[in-house]
Design a protein around this motif. Structure first.
Motif, PDB file in Angstrom:
ATOM      1  N   ASN A  23       0.835  -1.190   0.000  1.00 25.74           N
ATOM      2  CA  ASN A  23       0.000   0.000   0.000  1.00 25.74           C
ATOM      3  C   ASN A  23       0.881   1.255   0.000  1.00 25.74           C
ATOM      4  O   ASN A  23       1.789   1.379   0.801  1.00 25.74           O
ATOM      5  CB  ASN A  23      -0.884  -0.033   1.252  1.00 25.74           C
ATOM      6  CG  ASN A  23      -1.918   1.053   1.249  1.00 25.74           C
ATOM      7  OD1 ASN A  23      -1.633   2.186   0.894  1.00 25.74           O
ATOM      8  ND2 ASN A  23      -3.131   0.707   1.612  1.00 25.74           N
ATOM      9  N   LEU A  24       0.567   2.174  -0.938  1.00 24.36           N
ATOM     10  CA  LEU A  24       1.444   3.341  -1.094  1.00 24.36           C
ATOM     11  C   LEU A  24       1.476   4.207   0.156  1.00 24.36           C
ATOM     12  O   LEU A  24       2.518   4.742   0.523  1.00 24.36           O
ATOM     13  CB  LEU A  24       0.960   4.177  -2.283  1.00 24.36           C
ATOM     14  CG  LEU A  24       1.458   3.714  -3.644  1.00 24.36           C
ATOM     15  CD1 LEU A  24       0.718   4.426  -4.744  1.00 24.36           C
ATOM     16  CD2 LEU A  24       2.929   4.001  -3.762  1.00 24.36           C
ATOM     17  N   ILE A  25       0.314   4.347   0.825  1.00 22.13           N
ATOM     18  CA  ILE A  25       0.293   5.196   2.018  1.00 22.13           C
ATOM     19  C   ILE A  25       1.141   4.576   3.114  1.00 22.13           C
ATOM     20  O   ILE A  25       1.854   5.272   3.849  1.00 22.13           O
ATOM     21  CB  ILE A  25      -1.156   5.434   2.470  1.00 22.13           C
ATOM     22  CG1 ILE A  25      -1.828   6.328   1.438  1.00 22.13           C
ATOM     23  CG2 ILE A  25      -1.212   6.086   3.826  1.00 22.13           C
ATOM     24  CD1 ILE A  25      -3.180   6.791   1.799  1.00 22.13           C
ATOM     25  N   LYS A  26       1.120   3.233   3.206  1.00 16.35           N
ATOM     26  CA  LYS A  26       1.964   2.582   4.204  1.00 16.35           C
ATOM     27  C   LYS A  26       3.442   2.784   3.883  1.00 16.35           C
ATOM     28  O   LYS A  26       4.272   2.896   4.793  1.00 16.35           O
ATOM     29  CB  LYS A  26       1.636   1.091   4.278  1.00 16.35           C
ATOM     30  CG  LYS A  26       0.343   0.840   5.012  1.00 16.35           C
ATOM     31  CD  LYS A  26       0.037  -0.619   5.082  1.00 16.35           C
ATOM     32  CE  LYS A  26      -1.316  -0.832   5.717  1.00 16.35           C
ATOM     33  NZ  LYS A  26      -1.820  -2.178   5.520  1.00 16.35           N
ATOM     34  N   VAL A  28       4.706   5.451   2.417  1.00 19.04           N
ATOM     35  CA  VAL A  28       5.051   6.822   2.833  1.00 19.04           C
ATOM     36  C   VAL A  28       5.192   6.900   4.349  1.00 19.04           C
ATOM     37  O   VAL A  28       6.111   7.542   4.869  1.00 19.04           O
ATOM     38  CB  VAL A  28       3.977   7.812   2.326  1.00 19.04           C
ATOM     39  CG1 VAL A  28       4.263   9.204   2.823  1.00 19.04           C
ATOM     40  CG2 VAL A  28       3.949   7.812   0.823  1.00 19.04           C
ATOM     41  N   LEU A  29       4.296   6.192   5.065  1.00 17.20           N
ATOM     42  CA  LEU A  29       4.397   6.151   6.526  1.00 17.20           C
ATOM     43  C   LEU A  29       5.723   5.543   6.956  1.00 17.20           C
ATOM     44  O   LEU A  29       6.369   6.024   7.900  1.00 17.20           O
ATOM     45  CB  LEU A  29       3.260   5.322   7.113  1.00 17.20           C
ATOM     46  CG  LEU A  29       1.943   6.026   7.390  1.00 17.20           C
ATOM     47  CD1 LEU A  29       0.946   5.033   7.925  1.00 17.20           C
ATOM     48  CD2 LEU A  29       2.165   7.133   8.376  1.00 17.20           C
ATOM     49  N   SER A  30       6.154   4.476   6.258  1.00 14.83           N
ATOM     50  CA  SER A  30       7.422   3.841   6.617  1.00 14.83           C
ATOM     51  C   SER A  30       8.587   4.791   6.403  1.00 14.83           C
ATOM     52  O   SER A  30       9.525   4.827   7.205  1.00 14.83           O
ATOM     53  CB  SER A  30       7.628   2.585   5.784  1.00 14.83           C
ATOM     54  OG  SER A  30       6.506   1.758   5.873  1.00 14.83           O
ATOM     55  N   LEU A  31       8.511   5.572   5.304  1.00 19.82           N
ATOM     56  CA  LEU A  31       9.575   6.560   5.080  1.00 19.82           C
ATOM     57  C   LEU A  31       9.615   7.546   6.236  1.00 19.82           C
ATOM     58  O   LEU A  31      10.686   7.930   6.713  1.00 19.82           O
ATOM     59  CB  LEU A  31       9.331   7.300   3.763  1.00 19.82           C
ATOM     60  CG  LEU A  31       9.607   6.516   2.490  1.00 19.82           C
ATOM     61  CD1 LEU A  31       9.174   7.309   1.279  1.00 19.82           C
ATOM     62  CD2 LEU A  31      11.075   6.222   2.386  1.00 19.82           C
ATOM     63  N   SER A  32       8.434   7.951   6.719  1.00 14.50           N
ATOM     64  CA  SER A  32       8.370   8.864   7.860  1.00 14.50           C
ATOM     65  C   SER A  32       8.996   8.242   9.101  1.00 14.50           C
ATOM     66  O   SER A  32       9.670   8.930   9.881  1.00 14.50           O
ATOM     67  CB  SER A  32       6.924   9.208   8.174  1.00 14.50           C
ATOM     68  OG  SER A  32       6.553  10.356   7.527  1.00 14.50           O
ATOM     69  N   LEU A  33       8.751   6.926   9.279  1.00 11.68           N
ATOM     70  CA  LEU A  33       9.332   6.236  10.431  1.00 11.68           C
ATOM     71  C   LEU A  33      10.843   6.244  10.369  1.00 11.68           C
ATOM     72  O   LEU A  33      11.520   6.500  11.372  1.00 11.68           O
ATOM     73  CB  LEU A  33       8.840   4.792  10.486  1.00 11.68           C
ATOM     74  CG  LEU A  33       7.495   4.528  11.140  1.00 11.68           C
ATOM     75  CD1 LEU A  33       7.231   3.043  11.144  1.00 11.68           C
ATOM     76  CD2 LEU A  33       7.509   5.034  12.547  1.00 11.68           C
ATOM     77  N   LEU A  88       4.821  16.093   0.005  1.00 14.10           N
ATOM     78  CA  LEU A  88       4.916  15.948  -1.449  1.00 14.10           C
ATOM     79  C   LEU A  88       4.628  14.505  -1.865  1.00 14.10           C
ATOM     80  O   LEU A  88       3.914  14.250  -2.842  1.00 14.10           O
ATOM     81  CB  LEU A  88       6.316  16.377  -1.896  1.00 14.10           C
ATOM     82  CG  LEU A  88       6.455  16.746  -3.364  1.00 14.10           C
ATOM     83  CD1 LEU A  88       5.543  17.904  -3.697  1.00 14.10           C
ATOM     84  CD2 LEU A  88       7.874  17.130  -3.683  1.00 14.10           C
ATOM     85  N   ALA A  89       5.144  13.539  -1.081  1.00 15.09           N
ATOM     86  CA  ALA A  89       4.912  12.130  -1.414  1.00 15.09           C
ATOM     87  C   ALA A  89       3.428  11.805  -1.323  1.00 15.09           C
ATOM     88  O   ALA A  89       2.876  11.117  -2.197  1.00 15.09           O
ATOM     89  CB  ALA A  89       5.719  11.235  -0.471  1.00 15.09           C
ATOM     90  N   LEU A  90       2.750  12.326  -0.285  1.00 12.45           N
ATOM     91  CA  LEU A  90       1.314  12.055  -0.150  1.00 12.45           C
ATOM     92  C   LEU A  90       0.539  12.676  -1.300  1.00 12.45           C
ATOM     93  O   LEU A  90      -0.445  12.092  -1.788  1.00 12.45           O
ATOM     94  CB  LEU A  90       0.802  12.595   1.190  1.00 12.45           C
ATOM     95  CG  LEU A  90       1.152  11.734   2.388  1.00 12.45           C
ATOM     96  CD1 LEU A  90       0.726  12.411   3.663  1.00 12.45           C
ATOM     97  CD2 LEU A  90       0.461  10.384   2.283  1.00 12.45           C
TER      98      LEU A  90
ATOM     99  N   ALA B  75       8.317  22.662  -1.980  1.00 11.16           N
ATOM    100  CA  ALA B  75       7.428  21.522  -1.744  1.00 11.16           C
ATOM    101  C   ALA B  75       5.976  21.976  -1.758  1.00 11.16           C
ATOM    102  O   ALA B  75       5.110  21.319  -2.358  1.00 11.16           O
ATOM    103  CB  ALA B  75       7.772  20.862  -0.413  1.00 11.16           C
ATOM    104  N   ALA B  76       5.687  23.136  -1.113  1.00  8.00           N
ATOM    105  CA  ALA B  76       4.311  23.633  -1.090  1.00  8.00           C
ATOM    106  C   ALA B  76       3.848  23.980  -2.489  1.00  8.00           C
ATOM    107  O   ALA B  76       2.712  23.657  -2.887  1.00  8.00           O
ATOM    108  CB  ALA B  76       4.227  24.851  -0.175  1.00  8.00           C
ATOM    109  N   THR B  77       4.726  24.619  -3.281  1.00  4.34           N
ATOM    110  CA  THR B  77       4.367  24.969  -4.647  1.00  4.34           C
ATOM    111  C   THR B  77       4.115  23.723  -5.480  1.00  4.34           C
ATOM    112  O   THR B  77       3.140  23.651  -6.236  1.00  4.34           O
ATOM    113  CB  THR B  77       5.490  25.809  -5.291  1.00  4.34           C
ATOM    114  OG1 THR B  77       5.936  26.748  -4.346  1.00  4.34           O
ATOM    115  CG2 THR B  77       5.001  26.496  -6.525  1.00  4.34           C
ATOM    116  N   GLY B  78       4.996  22.735  -5.311  1.00  7.21           N
ATOM    117  CA  GLY B  78       4.832  21.492  -6.063  1.00  7.21           C
ATOM    118  C   GLY B  78       3.526  20.802  -5.722  1.00  7.21           C
ATOM    119  O   GLY B  78       2.819  20.298  -6.603  1.00  7.21           O
ATOM    120  N   MET B  79       3.187  20.810  -4.425  1.00  6.06           N
ATOM    121  CA  MET B  79       1.923  20.199  -4.010  1.00  6.06           C
ATOM    122  C   MET B  79       0.732  20.887  -4.638  1.00  6.06           C
ATOM    123  O   MET B  79      -0.166  20.242  -5.162  1.00  6.06           O
ATOM    124  CB  MET B  79       1.784  20.296  -2.490  1.00  6.06           C
ATOM    125  CG  MET B  79       2.510  19.252  -1.760  1.00  6.06           C
ATOM    126  SD  MET B  79       1.966  19.312  -0.077  1.00  6.06           S
ATOM    127  CE  MET B  79       0.231  19.026  -0.276  1.00  6.06           C
TER     128      MET B  79
END
Lengths: 113, 228
Positions: A23-26, A28-33, A88-90, B75-79
């Motif tokens: 899952n893509l959201i998971k 991104v969460l892992s990257l945050s971890l 940005l990833a989200l 990042a904000a602009t890209g979003m």
């Protein structure tokens, strides 16, 4: 020592998530971890037993009573960049979902390599 | 198969990380006397700020912080560029309960004041522009989730953001004009531990606080409006 183990476990859990989860959201969460683990690790490396935060809030404090300020300054920068990366990833995940109607990486064929 | 490989890789990685970390035992003094020692020793006399971390970020490495602010802005602009699809949407969620509404209306000004306190006192206490900006944005997030049609003008937000960013650059250019280098401190240092001390540090952190607060608020609003 417990901080080293905690940060290392956070990094390893995040790495596991990035490698195994679909899952893509998971992901991104892992990257945050991983990000959070690295922050704790850097702060823990800068810590010195029995010393206080590098703020001269009372005149009695001497520089010899303080921990290393450089990792703290670097981590402050890293937190902001980590926030920007996660946001940005989200955003990219939202766009991918709009396009493919799924969050499963294995079903998004164009991402296969 | 995939999981076994992942676990194997993580085990090897963790083992070597731990082996490296054993060379840096926890809590032992391995502070670099040339860099960290100099920062700790000279900060109060050279920059006037008592918070060493703030003085490193805004004074010694001020140019780095300008780059950091730029990364956040990009990042904000890209979003916004990725999320904008030509039509304005409303946040389509049900209204919050009366308790949440009344409570958040009560808390909102207090959160904004806390954020302002954190970024104004960045050179005296733990905190600073980024933290204060994040607190202000969290206050706006509270209003967004409790009031369905709470509206923040994106024009005002982007004006605040660009003004604050320009103030940062202009303060840097003043250093070039009246001093020798970009972002050099041109103001009196003041008495340490007083609010008016630290030269340019409070001014730069106020600008950063406004910029980060406006940026994160705009970012949250855009993301909330996109979720269907």
């Amino acid at each position: 020592m417990v901080y080293y183990i905690a940060s290392l476990s956070l990094i390893l859990i995040g790495l596991y998530g990035v490698l195994v989860k679909k899952n893509l959201i998971k992901i991104v969460l892992s990257l945050s971890l991983i990000n959070a683990g690295i922050h704790i690790l850097l702060i823990a490396i800068g810590y010195i037993d029995g010393r206080t935060a590098p703020i001269f809030s009372t005149p009695e404090l001497r520089p010899e009573q303080m921990v290393d300020p450089v990792p703290q300054a670097l981590v402050l920068t890293a937190i902001v960049i980590g926030l920007a990366i996660t946001a940005l990833a989200l955003t990219i995940v939202i766009r991918l979902y709009d396009h493919h109607k799924t969050l499963d990486v294995s079903k998004i064929r164009e991402l296969k390599w | 198969m995939r999981k076994i490989l992942a676990v194997f890789f993580i085990g090897v990685f963790g083992y070597y990380m731990l082996a490296i970390l054993m060379d840096f035992p926890f809590g032992i003094d391995h502070l670099n006397p040339g860099l960290a020692g100099a920062y700790l020793k000279d900060t109060v006399s050279k920059t006037g700020a008592v918070n060493v971390v703030t003085s490193i970020i805004v004074n010694y490495r001020g140019f780095d912080t300008l780059g950091e602010v730029t990364v956040l802005f990009l990042a904000a602009t890209g979003m916004s560029a990725l999320l904008y699809d030509g039509k304005t949407m409303n946040r389509s969620r049900q209204n919050a309960s009366v308790i949440v509404k009344a409570g958040s209306r009560l808390l909102f000004p207090l959160i904004i004041i806390l954020g302002a306190y954190v970024f104004i006192h960045g050179h005296l206490t733990p905190g600073g522009g980024f933290q204060g900006g994040a607190i202000i944005a969290s206050g706006f997030l509270l209003m967004f989730i409790s009031y369905r049609n709470y509206h923040v003008s994106h024009r005002i937000l982007s004006n605040v953001e660009s003004t604050a960013g320009s103030v940062f650059v202009v303060l840097g250019l003043l250093g070039l004009l009246y001093g020798a280098t970009f972002l050099e401190n041109i103001m009196p240092l003041g008495i340490p531990n007083k609010l008016f001390s630290g030269g340019l540090i409070p001014l730069i952190y106020i600008a950063v606080g406004f910029k980060v607060g406006a940026e994160l608020t705009a970012l949250l609003d855009t993301m909330l409006k996109t979720v269907k």
